[in-house]
Design a protein around this motif. Structure first.
Motif, mmCIF file in Angstrom:
data_model
loop_
_atom_site.group_PDB
_atom_site.id
_atom_site.type_symbol
_atom_site.label_atom_id
_atom_site.label_comp_id
_atom_site.label_asym_id
_atom_site.label_seq_id
_atom_site.Cartn_x
_atom_site.Cartn_y
_atom_site.Cartn_z
ATOM 1 N N PRO A 106 0.606 5.509 11.455
ATOM 2 C CA PRO A 106 1.937 5.091 11.906
ATOM 3 C C PRO A 106 1.912 4.132 13.088
ATOM 4 N N SER A 107 0.796 4.089 13.809
ATOM 5 C CA SER A 107 0.728 3.238 14.993
ATOM 6 C C SER A 107 0.408 1.780 14.674
ATOM 7 N N LEU A 108 0.033 1.489 13.430
ATOM 8 C CA LEU A 108 -0.378 0.129 13.083
ATOM 9 C C LEU A 108 0.814 -0.808 13.021
ATOM 10 N N ASP A 109 0.616 -2.009 13.547
ATOM 11 C CA ASP A 109 1.669 -3.019 13.566
ATOM 12 C C ASP A 109 1.493 -3.932 12.359
ATOM 13 N N TRP A 110 2.017 -3.511 11.218
ATOM 14 C CA TRP A 110 1.928 -4.345 10.026
ATOM 15 C C TRP A 110 3.144 -4.115 9.154
ATOM 16 N N ASP A 111 3.338 -5.015 8.184
ATOM 17 C CA ASP A 111 4.472 -4.922 7.272
ATOM 18 C C ASP A 111 4.023 -5.466 5.923
ATOM 19 N N LEU A 112 3.588 -4.553 5.054
ATOM 20 C CA LEU A 112 3.086 -4.949 3.747
ATOM 21 C C LEU A 112 4.176 -4.966 2.683
ATOM 22 N N GLY A 113 5.390 -4.564 3.077
ATOM 23 C CA GLY A 113 6.479 -4.441 2.113
ATOM 24 C C GLY A 113 7.006 -3.024 2.128
ATOM 25 N N GLU A 114 7.649 -2.630 1.040
ATOM 26 C CA GLU A 114 8.256 -1.297 0.960
ATOM 27 C C GLU A 114 7.200 -0.284 0.516
ATOM 28 N N THR A 115 6.397 0.158 1.470
ATOM 29 C CA THR A 115 5.268 1.046 1.171
ATOM 30 C C THR A 115 5.610 2.525 1.291
ATOM 31 N N LYS A 116 6.780 2.854 1.861
ATOM 32 C CA LYS A 116 7.164 4.250 2.076
ATOM 33 C C LYS A 116 6.129 5.001 2.917
ATOM 34 N N GLY A 117 5.544 4.281 3.868
ATOM 35 C CA GLY A 117 4.617 4.922 4.794
ATOM 36 C C GLY A 117 3.215 5.130 4.252
ATOM 37 N N THR A 118 2.872 4.453 3.176
ATOM 38 C CA THR A 118 1.540 4.607 2.600
ATOM 39 C C THR A 118 0.788 3.283 2.632
ATOM 40 N N VAL A 119 -0.496 3.353 2.357
ATOM 41 C CA VAL A 119 -1.314 2.155 2.222
ATOM 42 C C VAL A 119 -2.337 2.406 1.121
ATOM 43 N N ALA A 120 -2.608 1.386 0.325
ATOM 44 C CA ALA A 120 -3.612 1.475 -0.741
ATOM 45 C C ALA A 120 -4.867 0.753 -0.268
ATOM 46 N N LEU A 121 -5.994 1.462 -0.215
ATOM 47 C CA LEU A 121 -7.233 0.914 0.347
ATOM 48 C C LEU A 121 -8.334 0.848 -0.707
ATOM 49 N N ARG A 122 -9.165 -0.196 -0.586
ATOM 50 C CA ARG A 122 -10.334 -0.317 -1.458
ATOM 51 C C ARG A 122 -11.426 -1.097 -0.742
ATOM 52 N N MET A 123 -12.665 -0.782 -1.074
ATOM 53 C CA MET A 123 -13.831 -1.505 -0.555
ATOM 54 C C MET A 123 -14.533 -2.132 -1.757
ATOM 55 N N PRO A 124 -14.471 -3.466 -1.908
ATOM 56 C CA PRO A 124 -15.004 -4.111 -3.107
ATOM 57 C C PRO A 124 -16.526 -4.247 -3.085
ATOM 58 N N ALA A 125 -17.131 -4.186 -4.265
ATOM 59 C CA ALA A 125 -18.585 -4.335 -4.402
ATOM 60 C C ALA A 125 -18.900 -5.767 -4.818
ATOM 61 N N ASP A 126 -18.685 -6.705 -3.916
ATOM 62 C CA ASP A 126 -18.943 -8.114 -4.178
ATOM 63 C C ASP A 126 -19.434 -8.761 -2.897
ATOM 64 N N ASP A 127 -20.522 -9.492 -2.976
ATOM 65 C CA ASP A 127 -21.132 -10.065 -1.764
ATOM 66 C C ASP A 127 -20.213 -11.045 -1.055
ATOM 67 N N ILE A 128 -19.566 -11.933 -1.816
ATOM 68 C CA ILE A 128 -18.679 -12.919 -1.187
ATOM 69 C C ILE A 128 -17.489 -12.225 -0.543
ATOM 70 N N ALA A 129 -16.920 -11.265 -1.253
ATOM 71 C CA ALA A 129 -15.795 -10.513 -0.694
ATOM 72 C C ALA A 129 -16.214 -9.790 0.581
ATOM 73 N N GLN A 130 -17.385 -9.170 0.558
ATOM 74 C CA GLN A 130 -17.849 -8.440 1.728
ATOM 75 C C GLN A 130 -18.093 -9.370 2.920
ATOM 76 N N GLU A 131 -18.664 -10.530 2.650
ATOM 77 C CA GLU A 131 -18.895 -11.493 3.738
ATOM 78 C C GLU A 131 -17.587 -11.933 4.368
ATOM 79 N N LEU A 132 -16.581 -12.223 3.525
ATOM 80 C CA LEU A 132 -15.288 -12.660 4.052
ATOM 81 C C LEU A 132 -14.616 -11.548 4.837
ATOM 82 N N LEU A 133 -14.609 -10.342 4.302
ATOM 83 C CA LEU A 133 -13.974 -9.213 4.985
ATOM 84 C C LEU A 133 -14.655 -8.883 6.310
#
Length: 271
Positions: A106-133
């Motif tokens: 709840p302390s995070l300052d973000w606005d992803l849309g109408e999330t109803k207080g939730t967040v969907a998280l994933r950690m991708p298994a891709d080298d380019i994606a990992q480097e960028l993240l």
């Protein structure tokens, strides 16, 4: 100016990642490969950038994007009250094709849309994606296509749909391999009393149940369970009246099966 980088060469990859990092810091969108399909990404902590992502896709705030993270220890920084079973799945399938819906910090300052207080998280298994993240930190990411169109399996295909709404395209070849069907991540809702699949995808239900046997499949409802019987209280008769033989009565009731809520904040196609 919109630029595509061929990440099959080291120099182009380095230039592309540098430009993508700069674009994210400037609240612009980038496209990059993941282990499922190509994703369009923006700074998760910038409402302006997230709005640009949604506009680029032709999507409303009622379908907010999930967030991709570079490492599993980012889980507790972005989510709260993470169930033990959700941690088991993250440890088993991250990096990989599993998205977990959790209660957002709840302390995070973000606005992803109408999330109803939730967040969907994933950690991708891709080298380019990992480097960028690793360079940018968590990113709001959705599949790199216009809403209603097929997810892009190359940066070139993404550019045909998204055009100049994206600053940087990182081309990494086909995701998944050429000729294979694009399969999105499996989405598991971990915000209720039991984990439940809300979208089938790259990780099968059988695979999930190898680690958490109680995961509910898509559309499944829990079996009804009997509540413990409660004894009726015995009331003493007045002394002047002969008391009948007391017999304790008992009864039982059945818990109605809970119907899964079909409205999930991250039920949109995504990498």
């Amino acid at each position: 100016m919109t630029t595509t980088y061929n990440c099959s060469t080291d120099d182009q990859r380095a230039l592309g990642l540098e430009h993508a990092q700069r674009a994210i810091s400037e609240k612009k969108c980038v496209v990059f490969p993941t282990d499922t399909v190509y994703g369009i990404a923006a700074d998760a902590f910038s409402p302006q950038a997230v709005t640009m992502l949604l506009v680029s896709k032709g999507r409303s705030r009622t379908m907010p994007p999930p967030v991709l993270i570079p490492r599993i220890n980012a889980l507790d920084g972005l989510a709260t009250d993470v169930p033990a079973d959700a941690r088991k799945l993250a440890e088993a399938f991250w990096p990989g094709g599993l998205t977990l819906i959790l209660h957002a910090q709840p302390s995070l300052d973000w606005d992803l849309g109408e999330t109803k207080g939730t967040v969907a998280l994933r950690m991708p298994a891709d080298d380019i994606a990992q480097e960028l993240l690793t360079l940018t930190g968590p990113l709001a990411v959705s599949s790199a296509n216009r809403t209603g169109q097929a997810p892009a399996q190359t940066a070139a295909a993404a550019r045909e749909q998204l055009a100049d709404s994206v600053e940087v395209y990182l081309e990494g070849g086909f995701r998944p391999a050429e000729g294979e069907a694009a399969v999105p991540s499996t989405i598991v809702d971990a915000t209720g009393p039991r984990l439940r699949v809300v979208r089938n995808g790259a990780v099968s239900l059988d695979q999930l149940r190898e680690h958490v046997p109680g995961v509910l499949g898509l559309g499944e409802i829990p079996m009804a369970e009997e509540e413990p019987a409660e004894e009726e209280p015995v009331v003493a008769e007045p002394a002047s009246v002969p008391a009948p033989e007391a017999s304790g009565a008992s009864g039982s009731s059945v818990v109605e099966p809970a119907t899964p809520d079909s409205d999930t904040p991250a039920g949109n196609p995504q990498p």
